[in-house]
Design a protein around this motif. Structure first.
Motif, PDB file in Angstrom:
ATOM      1  N   SER A  76     -45.332  79.520  -2.935  1.00  0.00           N
ATOM      2  CA  SER A  76     -44.947  78.537  -4.215  1.00  0.00           C
ATOM      3  C   SER A  76     -44.283  79.365  -5.319  1.00  0.00           C
ATOM      4  CB  SER A  76     -45.681  77.555  -4.627  1.00  0.00           C
ATOM      5  OG  SER A  76     -46.843  78.320  -5.308  1.00  0.00           O
ATOM      6  N   GLY A  77     -43.693  78.703  -6.261  1.00  0.00           N
ATOM      7  CA  GLY A  77     -43.253  79.492  -7.208  1.00  0.00           C
ATOM      8  C   GLY A  77     -44.327  79.762  -8.077  1.00  0.00           C
ATOM      9  N   LEU A  81     -45.501  83.620  -9.315  1.00  0.00           N
ATOM     10  CA  LEU A  81     -45.632  84.021 -10.614  1.00  0.00           C
ATOM     11  C   LEU A  81     -47.439  84.839 -10.650  1.00  0.00           C
ATOM     12  CD1 LEU A  81     -44.727  81.149 -12.717  1.00  0.00           C
ATOM     13  CD2 LEU A  81     -43.951  83.364 -13.029  1.00  0.00           C
ATOM     14  N   THR A 102     -41.392  75.029 -21.032  1.00  0.00           N
ATOM     15  CA  THR A 102     -41.016  75.217 -19.665  1.00  0.00           C
ATOM     16  C   THR A 102     -42.069  74.510 -18.796  1.00  0.00           C
ATOM     17  OG1 THR A 102     -41.494  77.031 -17.873  1.00  0.00           O
ATOM     18  CG2 THR A 102     -42.993  77.246 -19.735  1.00  0.00           C
ATOM     19  N   PHE A 103     -41.952  74.482 -17.298  1.00  0.00           N
ATOM     20  CA  PHE A 103     -43.037  73.884 -16.657  1.00  0.00           C
ATOM     21  C   PHE A 103     -44.450  74.328 -16.634  1.00  0.00           C
ATOM     22  CE2 PHE A 103     -44.841  73.153 -12.328  1.00  0.00           C
ATOM     23  CZ  PHE A 103     -45.065  71.997 -12.431  1.00  0.00           C
ATOM     24  N   VAL A 168     -38.289  82.771 -19.089  1.00  0.00           N
ATOM     25  CA  VAL A 168     -38.164  81.669 -18.121  1.00  0.00           C
ATOM     26  C   VAL A 168     -36.352  81.367 -18.394  1.00  0.00           C
ATOM     27  CG1 VAL A 168     -38.362  79.298 -17.461  1.00  0.00           C
ATOM     28  CG2 VAL A 168     -40.236  80.616 -18.336  1.00  0.00           C
ATOM     29  N   ASP A 194     -39.048  84.431 -14.758  1.00  0.00           N
ATOM     30  CA  ASP A 194     -39.389  83.235 -14.133  1.00  0.00           C
ATOM     31  C   ASP A 194     -38.025  82.514 -13.853  1.00  0.00           C
ATOM     32  OD1 ASP A 194     -39.861  80.623 -13.233  1.00  0.00           O
ATOM     33  OD2 ASP A 194     -41.534  80.292 -14.625  1.00  0.00           O
ATOM     34  N   ALA A 196     -37.608  80.180 -11.353  1.00  0.00           N
ATOM     35  CA  ALA A 196     -37.812  78.947 -10.383  1.00  0.00           C
ATOM     36  C   ALA A 196     -36.566  78.231 -10.660  1.00  0.00           C
ATOM     37  CB  ALA A 196     -39.135  78.556 -11.002  1.00  0.00           C
ATOM     38  N   GLN A 197     -36.094  78.015 -11.737  1.00  0.00           N
ATOM     39  CA  GLN A 197     -34.631  77.123 -12.085  1.00  0.00           C
ATOM     40  C   GLN A 197     -33.483  77.707 -11.645  1.00  0.00           C
ATOM     41  OE1 GLN A 197     -35.450  74.673 -15.522  1.00  0.00           O
ATOM     42  NE2 GLN A 197     -37.790  74.117 -15.029  1.00  0.00           N
ATOM     43  N   SER A 218     -38.990  79.813  -6.943  1.00  0.00           N
ATOM     44  CA  SER A 218     -39.515  78.481  -6.312  1.00  0.00           C
ATOM     45  C   SER A 218     -38.484  77.913  -5.510  1.00  0.00           C
ATOM     46  CB  SER A 218     -39.905  77.668  -7.405  1.00  0.00           C
ATOM     47  OG  SER A 218     -40.354  76.247  -6.926  1.00  0.00           O
ATOM     48  N   PHE A 220     -39.549  74.991  -4.302  1.00  0.00           N
ATOM     49  CA  PHE A 220     -39.826  73.297  -4.220  1.00  0.00           C
ATOM     50  C   PHE A 220     -38.572  72.660  -4.087  1.00  0.00           C
ATOM     51  CE2 PHE A 220     -40.560  69.489  -6.572  1.00  0.00           C
ATOM     52  CZ  PHE A 220     -41.617  69.240  -6.300  1.00  0.00           C
ATOM     53  N   LYS A 223     -35.548  72.198  -6.528  1.00  0.00           N
ATOM     54  CA  LYS A 223     -35.000  73.679  -7.276  1.00  0.00           C
ATOM     55  C   LYS A 223     -33.660  73.592  -6.572  1.00  0.00           C
ATOM     56  CE  LYS A 223     -38.964  74.018  -9.113  1.00  0.00           C
ATOM     57  NZ  LYS A 223     -39.368  74.391 -10.485  1.00  0.00           N
ATOM     58  N   GLY A 231     -42.681  76.488  -1.355  1.00  0.00           N
ATOM     59  CA  GLY A 231     -42.391  77.847  -1.131  1.00  0.00           C
ATOM     60  C   GLY A 231     -41.873  78.802  -2.419  1.00  0.00           C
ATOM     61  N   TYR A 350     -38.928  68.824 -21.549  1.00  0.00           N
ATOM     62  CA  TYR A 350     -40.198  68.276 -21.132  1.00  0.00           C
ATOM     63  C   TYR A 350     -40.859  67.628 -22.491  1.00  0.00           C
ATOM     64  CZ  TYR A 350     -39.971  71.745 -17.305  1.00  0.00           C
ATOM     65  OH  TYR A 350     -39.508  72.218 -16.176  1.00  0.00           O
TER      66      TYR A 350
END
Ligand SMILES: *Cc1c(COP(=O)(O)O)cnc(C)c1O
Length: 410
Positions: A76-77, A81, A102-103, A168, A194, A196-197, A218, A220, A223, A231, A350
């Motif tokens: 996963s993401g 990390l 961020t997430f 990020v 990061d 992920a996005q 990530s 996910f 994404k 993943g 967020y």
């Protein structure tokens, strides 16, 4: 209410009753169906469900795509990390600087290892960590002086060692790595990207995933490049780090399977997910191009509204992966009500910055400590963004946003 599948004449992601899906994985599957079935079938036949050949092939293709020597596929993401931080020996007593906007996973990984996340406020235009404030935060932790910058109470009186930075690439837009990496090298800090996005994004001609010493991404489903479950991957140019990451994701494995030379995790990517990602990689650049066209169309339509609506601004040396298309508006909730009436889904990424989350209340932050992140969290909203948005849906979204903004502005 009519279900989305009934209205649009084909099924869509089922977590929404809206006519327009926020992310349309079904439309993508319709395009890739044969390819994905064939990939899954191959795995079912060879039966190597863990660390099978598709994982090796995916790692090669990812490294090639990103332009680094090594890609280490993982579970996963968040685990990407964790693996990156573990490879950098992060633990109790360490301060790791990151963004509060961020997430949660970004800061959660730091805290899980017993280290302390130190939040640095964002640039309200890019939504990314503001390099101009990073240096003050580092100085504040080194000196243990909360008068220089708001820092966690664990860092008062110089009790933490400054160790690294996680930047990020929020919503798909790379952070300012030239400035962040320069500050990092001055203070001997590591930098983790990061991404992920932002898989597919670019910064000064280089791909996201290659912009710092290590990057974590990530896969996910929602994404930019997503699998059908969890993943992720870690990227690096350094051979030694890649070896450590590979070992860490397999229980700290040494030269053979039952020798263990460090404490690690079970953080492997399933072979089935690798097969799915290999199929999706083939259309990924086309999807990116489509996201960029849609973002352009949104920008062109909203720019003329002027007033208080702020559209994304991407500096000329960056290309966003457009994981999200996010707008700022002071009367956000009025616009979202209008969107809802028009059956256009929207989301807030967020609503609460991380320094104001209960999970991090032990850090002792107060409202007002990181004003840009706090302000953005009250004004931001995201509208549908995915490569399979149809033109009539784009028009519906645009006119609903326009109506909402015009009404709210009176
Ligand atoms: C999604 C995300 C993660 C975590 O990825 P998972 O695969 O869901 O664990 C980490 N950081 C950011 C910025 C993300 O958006």
């Amino acid at each position: 209410m009519l279900t989305a599948s009934f209205v649009s004449g084909r099924s869509v992601v089922k977590w929404s009753d809206d006519v327009i899906p926020f992310v349309d994985l079904k439309a993508q599957f319709d395009v890739l169906e044969n390819e994905i079935h064939a990939g899954i079938d191959r795995v079912l036949h060879h039966g190597r469900f863990v660390l099978g050949p598709e994982v090796v092939e995916l790692e090669q293709r990812l490294a090639q795509y990103v332009g680094v020597r090594h890609a280490v596929a993982c579970s996963s993401g968040t685990d990407a990390l964790l693996l990156a931080l573990m490879a950098k020996n992060v633990g109790p007593g360490d301060a790791v600087f990151t963004t509060p906007f961020t997430f949660v996973a970004t800061a959660e990984a730091i805290a899980l290892l017993g280290a302390v996340p130190v939040f640095v406020d964002i640039d309200p235009v890019t939504f990314n960590l503001d390099p101009a404030q990073l240096e003050s935060a580092v100085e504040a932790v080194i000196k243990g002086d909360k008068g220089l910058y708001p820092i966690p109470q664990q860092a008062w009186n110089g009790r933490l060692q400054v160790k690294g930075i996680i930047a990020v690439d929020l919503f798909g837009l790379p952070a300012d790595y030239d400035r962040i990496n320069a500050i990092a090298s001055r203070y001997d800090l590591f930098v983790i990207e990061d991404s992920a996005q932002s898989f597919g994004a670019e910064y000064r001609g280089r791909k996201s995933g290659s912009l710092a010493e290590i990057a974590a991404t990530s896969f996910f489903p929602a994404k930019p490049l997503g699998c059908y479950g969890d993943g992720g991957a870690v990227f690096t140019d350094e051979d030694e780090l890649a070896d450590v990451l590979m070992s860490l994701k397999m229980h700290g494995q040494g030269a053979d399977r039952y020798s263990h030379i460090r404490i690690g995790m079970n953080a492997r990517l399933d072979t089935l997910q690798a097969a799915i990602l290999l199929a999706k990689l083939k259309v990924f650049d086309n999807e990116l191009e489509r996201r960029r066209q849609i973002a352009q169309q949104y920008n062109d339509s909203f720019r003329e509204l002027g007033g208080d609506l702020r559209i994304p601004r991407i500096s000329p040396h960056c290309k966003s992966a457009w994981a999200q298309y996010s707008l700022l508006f002071s009367k956000r909730d009025a616009v979202r009500d209008e969107l809802k009436r028009s059956q256009v889904p929207s989301a807030i990424y967020y609503p609460t910055p991380l320094h104001m989350q209960r999970a991090f209340e032990n850090l002792g932050y107060r409202q007002g400590d990181l004003p840009a992140a706090e302000q953005c969290s009250t004004e931001i909203f995201s509208i549908p963004m995915h490569p399979y948005l149809e033109q009539d849906h784009i028009m519906m979204i645009v006119s609903a946003v326009k109506n909402g903004v015009q009404r709210a502005q009176g």
